[in-house]
Motif scaffolding. Structure first.
Motif, PDB file in Angstrom:
ATOM      1  N   ALA A   1      47.910  14.298  29.729  1.00 13.89           N
ATOM      2  CA  ALA A   1      47.713  13.769  31.081  1.00 13.89           C
ATOM      3  C   ALA A   1      48.204  12.334  31.176  1.00 13.89           C
ATOM      4  O   ALA A   1      48.811  11.924  32.184  1.00 13.89           O
ATOM      5  CB  ALA A   1      46.241  13.858  31.459  1.00 13.89           C
TER       6      ALA A   1
ATOM      7  N   GLY B   1      46.379  16.669  39.293  1.00 19.38           N
ATOM      8  CA  GLY B   1      45.538  17.791  38.911  1.00 19.38           C
ATOM      9  C   GLY B   1      44.383  18.023  39.863  1.00 19.38           C
ATOM     10  O   GLY B   1      44.338  17.475  40.965  1.00 19.38           O
TER      11      GLY B   1
ATOM     12  N   THR C   1      47.760  19.930  35.218  1.00 19.87           N
ATOM     13  CA  THR C   1      48.290  19.910  36.577  1.00 19.87           C
ATOM     14  C   THR C   1      47.500  20.879  37.451  1.00 19.87           C
ATOM     15  O   THR C   1      46.770  21.748  36.954  1.00 19.87           O
ATOM     16  CB  THR C   1      49.765  20.325  36.591  1.00 19.87           C
ATOM     17  OG1 THR C   1      49.864  21.680  36.123  1.00 19.87           O
ATOM     18  CG2 THR C   1      50.604  19.406  35.702  1.00 19.87           C
ATOM     19  N   THR C   2      47.664  20.742  38.751  1.00 20.18           N
ATOM     20  CA  THR C   2      47.002  21.666  39.672  1.00 20.18           C
ATOM     21  C   THR C   2      47.443  23.099  39.393  1.00 20.18           C
ATOM     22  O   THR C   2      46.624  24.030  39.385  1.00 20.18           O
ATOM     23  CB  THR C   2      47.332  21.286  41.120  1.00 20.18           C
ATOM     24  OG1 THR C   2      46.917  19.934  41.363  1.00 20.18           O
ATOM     25  CG2 THR C   2      46.627  22.216  42.094  1.00 20.18           C
TER      26      THR C   2
ATOM     27  N   ALA D   1      45.706  24.413  36.293  1.00 19.87           N
ATOM     28  CA  ALA D   1      44.297  24.703  36.560  1.00 19.87           C
ATOM     29  C   ALA D   1      44.156  26.011  37.337  1.00 19.87           C
ATOM     30  O   ALA D   1      43.298  26.857  37.014  1.00 19.87           O
ATOM     31  CB  ALA D   1      43.665  23.554  37.325  1.00 19.87           C
TER      32      ALA D   1
ATOM     33  N   THR E   1      41.968  21.977  30.493  1.00 24.44           N
ATOM     34  CA  THR E   1      43.071  22.272  31.406  1.00 24.44           C
ATOM     35  C   THR E   1      42.688  21.981  32.843  1.00 24.44           C
ATOM     36  O   THR E   1      43.461  21.371  33.594  1.00 24.44           O
ATOM     37  CB  THR E   1      43.497  23.744  31.268  1.00 24.44           C
ATOM     38  OG1 THR E   1      43.966  23.978  29.940  1.00 24.44           O
ATOM     39  CG2 THR E   1      44.602  24.089  32.259  1.00 24.44           C
ATOM     40  N   THR E   2      41.506  22.412  33.255  1.00 27.94           N
ATOM     41  CA  THR E   2      41.098  22.199  34.642  1.00 27.94           C
ATOM     42  C   THR E   2      40.798  20.729  34.929  1.00 27.94           C
ATOM     43  O   THR E   2      40.918  20.279  36.068  1.00 27.94           O
ATOM     44  CB  THR E   2      39.873  23.056  34.998  1.00 27.94           C
ATOM     45  OG1 THR E   2      38.808  22.791  34.068  1.00 27.94           O
ATOM     46  CG2 THR E   2      40.219  24.541  34.938  1.00 27.94           C
TER      47      THR E   2
END
Length: 286
Positions: free
Chosen positions: A269, A11, A77-78, A81, A72-73
Motif C-alpha cells: 500500500a 482502497g 485496492t478497491t 477488496a 487485502t480489504t
C-alpha cells in the motif's frame, strides 16, 4: 511530510481511516485468536467451519486466509477488496451445515451467522487494541465500527443491519447471548488453539510462546465466554496488565521489520500510495 499519491486508489478505507491505522498494530494477531474463541461459541456458526473443513489440519491455513482477507480489504485496492469479497460470497453459497440434533440443513451464508462472525471478529479487534493500550478514543471506536459496515457488505451483509457504534454492538451481543453455548465443536477449537499440531522442532516454541499467546487471547474474552468454556481466567486487571505489557513489547519491534512478513499488504500500500500512507497511531488525532 511526503504526500500520498493523489492518482492512486486508496482502497476501501483509505489512509485517513481509523481502520488503516489500527490494523497495522501487531496486537491484531492476538485479537484474531480471541475472535476464533468467540466465534466458536455460536453452535450454528462453528458447525459451518467444522463440517466443511478438517479444522485441525487446516486451521493455520484458515487463520492465514482470514489475515489475508483483512489485509487485502484494509490495504489493497478497491478492486482487490471487491474481488476478495466476491470470492468469500461465492464459497459461502456452496457450503452448508447440519444440526445433529434436529437434522436441519442450513447454509453458512445465513445473515444471522454472517453477522455473528463479523461482530465477533470486529469486536475482538477493537477490544484487544484498546485494552492493550492502542490510543483509540470512544469516538475512534465508533468510527471504526461504522467503517466496517463496508467489510460487512463484502461478505454479503446488509450494511444497515450491522452495528455502527459501540452501543449498537453491545446491544447486539446482549441479544445473541442466549444462543451461545460451548458444544463439542467449540471445545475442539479450544483444544486446537491451546495445543496446535506443529512439527517436532517447533514443539518447544509452542510451549514457550504460542500457549502464552493463546491463553492471553482466551483470558481477554468476556466473562460469559469463560463460563461457557468452563475454564476460569485471571482477574480482569491482571489480564489488562498482561495485554498492555504484550502490546508494549510487540510495538517495540520496528514496524518495517514486522511488515516484512508475507503477504506484505502494508508495504504494498505504501508503494502504491507513497510513504505518507504509512499507518501510525498518532495519525488518529487528525
Amino acid at each position: 511530510m511526503a504526500a500520498t499519491r493523489s492518482n492512486a486508489d486508496p482502497g476501501l478505507f483509505g489512509p485517513d481511516s481509523v481502520t488503516w491505522q489500527a490494523h497495522g498494530d501487531p496486537m491484531m494477531w492476538i485479537a484474531g485468536i480471541r475472535a476464533l474463541y468467540l466465534q466458536a461459541l455460536h453452535p450454528r456458526a462453528v458447525r459451518g467451519v467444522t463440517q466443511n473443513s478438517d479444522f485441525r489440519r487446516d486451521a493455520w491455513g484458515r487463520l492465514m486466509r482470514t489475515a489475508g482477507f483483512v489485509g487485502t480489504t484494509t490495504y489493497g485496492t478497491t478492486e482487490a477488496a471487491e474481488r476478495a469479497g466476491a470470492r468469500v460470497r461465492k464459497i459461502h453459497t456452496m457450503l452448508g451445515a447440519t444440526d445433529p440434533g434436529t437434522g436441519e440443513r442450513y447454509g453458512v451464508d445465513e445473515p444471522a451467522l454472517l453477522l455473528w462472525v463479523h461482530c465477533a471478529e470486529i469486536g475482538s479487534y477493537l477490544h484487544v487494541l484498546r485494552r492493550s493500550g492502542y490510543p483509540l478514543t470512544d469516538a475512534h471506536a465508533d468510527r471504526y465500527l461504522a467503517e466496517h459496515r463496508h467489510s460487512a457488505r463484502l461478505v454479503g451483509l446488509d450494511p444497515e443491519a450491522v452495528p455502527a457504534d459501540r452501543s449498537e454492538l453491545a446491544a447486539y451481543f446482549d441479544r445473541v447471548r442466549p444462543e451461545l453455548a460451548a458444544g463439542a465443536e467449540a471445545h475442539e477449537v479450544d483444544d486446537f488453539l491451546r495445543n496446535p499440531p506443529v512439527p517436532p522442532p517447533l514443539v518447544p516454541a509452542r510451549a514457550l510462546l504460542w500457549r502464552r499467546v493463546a491463553h492471553l487471547a482466551y483470558d481477554s474474552l468476556p466473562p460469559y465466554a469463560h463460563e461457557l468454556y468452563g475454564r476460569p481466567a485471571p482477574p480482569p486487571a491482571t489480564v489488562t496488565r498482561r495485554l498492555r505489557a504484550t502490546g508494549t513489547l510487540l510495538r517495540a519491534i520496528p514496524a518495517r521489520l514486522r511488515w516484512q512478513l508475507p503477504p506484505k499488504h502494508i508495504l504494498s500500500a505504501m508503494d502504491r500510495l507513497g510513504p505518507a500512507a504509512r499507518p501510525a497511531p498518532y495519525k488518529l488525532g487528525r
